[in-house]
Design an enzyme around this catalytic site. Structure first.
Site, PDB file in Angstrom:
ATOM      1  N   GLY A  53       0.722  -1.332  -0.132  1.00  0.00           N
ATOM      2  CA  GLY A  53      -0.319  -0.295   0.071  1.00  0.00           C
ATOM      3  C   GLY A  53       1.144   1.656  -0.188  1.00  0.00           C
ATOM      4  N   SER A  55       1.597   3.716  -2.438  1.00  0.00           N
ATOM      5  CA  SER A  55       1.257   5.034  -2.860  1.00  0.00           C
ATOM      6  C   SER A  55       0.235   5.952  -2.780  1.00  0.00           C
ATOM      7  CB  SER A  55       0.840   4.480  -4.634  1.00  0.00           C
ATOM      8  OG  SER A  55      -0.594   3.800  -3.829  1.00  0.00           O
ATOM      9  N   GLY A  57      -1.799   7.723   1.276  1.00  0.00           N
ATOM     10  CA  GLY A  57      -1.588   8.080   2.761  1.00  0.00           C
ATOM     11  C   GLY A  57      -0.930   7.877   3.617  1.00  0.00           C
ATOM     12  N   ASP A 116      -2.632  -7.156  -7.401  1.00  0.00           N
ATOM     13  CA  ASP A 116      -3.966  -6.549  -6.556  1.00  0.00           C
ATOM     14  C   ASP A 116      -2.675  -7.507  -5.407  1.00  0.00           C
ATOM     15  OD1 ASP A 116      -5.521  -7.519  -4.647  1.00  0.00           O
ATOM     16  OD2 ASP A 116      -6.917  -9.561  -5.763  1.00  0.00           O
ATOM     17  N   ALA A 117      -2.866  -6.401  -4.114  1.00  0.00           N
ATOM     18  CA  ALA A 117      -1.770  -7.289  -3.047  1.00  0.00           C
ATOM     19  C   ALA A 117      -2.775  -7.994  -2.815  1.00  0.00           C
ATOM     20  CB  ALA A 117      -1.656  -6.327  -2.268  1.00  0.00           C
ATOM     21  N   ALA A 145      -5.967  -0.020   2.087  1.00  0.00           N
ATOM     22  CA  ALA A 145      -7.173   0.514   2.166  1.00  0.00           C
ATOM     23  C   ALA A 145      -7.956   0.405   1.236  1.00  0.00           C
ATOM     24  CB  ALA A 145      -7.370   1.922   2.641  1.00  0.00           C
ATOM     25  N   TYR A 243     -16.959   5.082  13.266  1.00  0.00           N
ATOM     26  CA  TYR A 243     -16.265   4.568  12.951  1.00  0.00           C
ATOM     27  C   TYR A 243     -15.487   3.037  13.958  1.00  0.00           C
ATOM     28  CZ  TYR A 243     -10.941   4.432  10.870  1.00  0.00           C
ATOM     29  OH  TYR A 243     -10.096   3.724  10.816  1.00  0.00           O
ATOM     30  N   LYS A 252     -11.352  -3.410  12.632  1.00  0.00           N
ATOM     31  CA  LYS A 252      -9.623  -2.722  13.413  1.00  0.00           C
ATOM     32  C   LYS A 252      -9.756  -3.653  14.641  1.00  0.00           C
ATOM     33  CE  LYS A 252      -8.745   0.191  10.304  1.00  0.00           C
ATOM     34  NZ  LYS A 252      -7.689   0.627   9.270  1.00  0.00           N
ATOM     35  N   VAL A 283      -6.520  14.101   6.426  1.00  0.00           N
ATOM     36  CA  VAL A 283      -6.767  13.661   5.218  1.00  0.00           C
ATOM     37  C   VAL A 283      -5.857  13.282   3.775  1.00  0.00           C
ATOM     38  CG1 VAL A 283      -8.258  15.791   3.148  1.00  0.00           C
ATOM     39  CG2 VAL A 283      -7.462  16.160   5.305  1.00  0.00           C
TER      40      VAL A 283
END
Length: 402
Positions: A53, A55, A57, A116-117, A145, A243, A252, A283
């Protein structure tokens, strides 16, 4: 050559195109913001890391800070769309190209794979590269995510849901109209059923992270003292209904349970560690899709201003702990806490006061909306200082060669 002028076109917080020059500048700025670490090692002695992941955030921050601060070498995995005649590539496509170029200039051997991870094919491809190019793996950062996941064993595709558990949730949220004017609304979300909870856990819980570790362990690629961290978020009581106490929170919790099981297993296998890293609010492309998070983050910025800790600064702290520059400190649930700046009683009380009084008429006085708008646009390479958006830019940027 496929140069053209790119103007932002969006539907809410989702933009249809990305600006290559803006994405590149943001990655360069993040790299320059990272202080070189005291334990930086280069060449064949550099730590070998896998960032899943990489790329966007916090995953992007993990890759950039690992390269700039620690001098890692290794592999980044993400799933991005290439540019076409009609559309630009995704923002992550251009961010990956920029990260690869910075790594090359710094002499870091960093490979980037697009796919696809969740698939076993990607796991096997990564394992082969580690074996052929590096011989071992020292660290794994998991920051995926995604809205859905196909189980490689059964072929079943699971879809995640953003819903409360046990009852209807009413939360306040922030949207912008076509003219960019803010609107504070109350949204109502019906509770998830058991299948939606299970599917969200299947997508966003710890199952795929555990599969990655198991696959690499089965190939005997984990180095002595191997460490792995899955990035997560707890958040404020203000957003808890949708959340942490909702379907995402159930996922989580599963992620944290997976961390504890992996930690015990790795300790016996290679003297390793597995943790979750609880990061603070930011963000990101995934966070803007969650009801209430946009309003909360804008208000948090209104309270803290420049005291908000950036993803790059947080991931620098995480790398220091994973590489032994600082002790690896966890709470009672086995979590590294990088969110303490956000969740102090003083900060949360100030945000809660603003949350209660926020309306469409008062929001501009309570939240830093200029910062929030710019942050959302910058996810796609827009509103980046120093970029001439009237000038044509090359959109046909190739994926980094291995």
């Amino acid at each position: 050559m496929s140069e053209r002028t790119i103007t932002p076109r969006n539907r809410g917080f989702l933009f249809l195109d990305a600006h290559p020059a803006g994405c590149t500048r943001l990655v360069n700025d993040m790299w320059r913001s990272v202080a070189a670490g005291p334990a930086e090692a280069l060449g064949e002695d550099a730590p070998v890391a896998l960032v899943i992941g990489s790329s966007a955030g916090y995953g992007l921050a993990a890759a950039v800070t690992g390269l700039a601060r620690v001098g890692i070498r290794g592999i980044g995995v993400s799933f991005e769309k290439a540019p076409t005649e009609r559309r630009t590539g995704t923002a992550g496509w251009y961010r990956t190209a920029a990260t690869a170029e910075l790594a090359r200039e710094a002499g870091r051997e960093m490979l980037f794979l697009n796919g696809d991870a969740f698939s076993d094919g990607m796991k096997e491809q990564v394992a082969d590269l580690i074996e052929q190019r590096f011989g071992r793996l020292d660290h794994l950062i998991y920051s995926v995510a995604a809205p859905r996941r196909t189980d490689p064993e059964t072929g079943v595709t699971y879809a995640s849901a953003l819903k409360p558990i046990g009852g209807t949730a009413r939360t306040r949220t922030l949207v912008f109209d076509e003219d960019g004017k803010p609107d504070v609304r109350e949204v109502t979300t019906d509770p998830a059923d058991e299948d939606e909870i299970a599917q969200t856990i299947a997508v966003m819980g710890g199952t795929d992270w555990e599969r990655w570790v198991s696959h690499l362990a089965g190939r005997r690629l984990l180095a002595d003292g191997f460490t792995t961290a899955a990035l997560t978020y707890i958040g404020s009581p203000l957003t808890a209904d949708i959340y942490r106490q909702g379907t995402i929170g159930a996922a989580k919790t599963h992620l944290e349970q997976t961390a504890r099981a992996l930690d015990a297993r790795l300790g016996e296998l290679c003297g390793g560690r597995a943790v979750t890293s609880v990061n603070g609010a930011a963000v990101t492309q995934s966070s803007t899709a969650i009801p209430g998070i946009a309003l909360y983050t804008g208000l948090l910025r209104g309270v803290l201003g420049g005291r908000m800790v950036s993803p790059a600064d947080q991931l620098s702290q995480l790398w220091d702990q994973l590489t032994g520059v600082r002790p690896l400190v966890t709470d009672d649930e086995g979590r590294v806490r990088l969110d303490t700046w956000e969740l102090t009683a003083e900060v949360q009380a100030a945000v809660a006061d603003r949350w209660r009084t926020a309306t469409t008429d008062t929001i501009t006085d309570l939240a830093d909306l200029d910062w929030f708008r710019d942050s959302v646009r910058q996810l796609y390479g827009f509103s980046v200082p120093g970029i001439d958006y009237s000038a044509p830019v090359e959109t046909d940027v190739p994926w980094p060669a291995g």
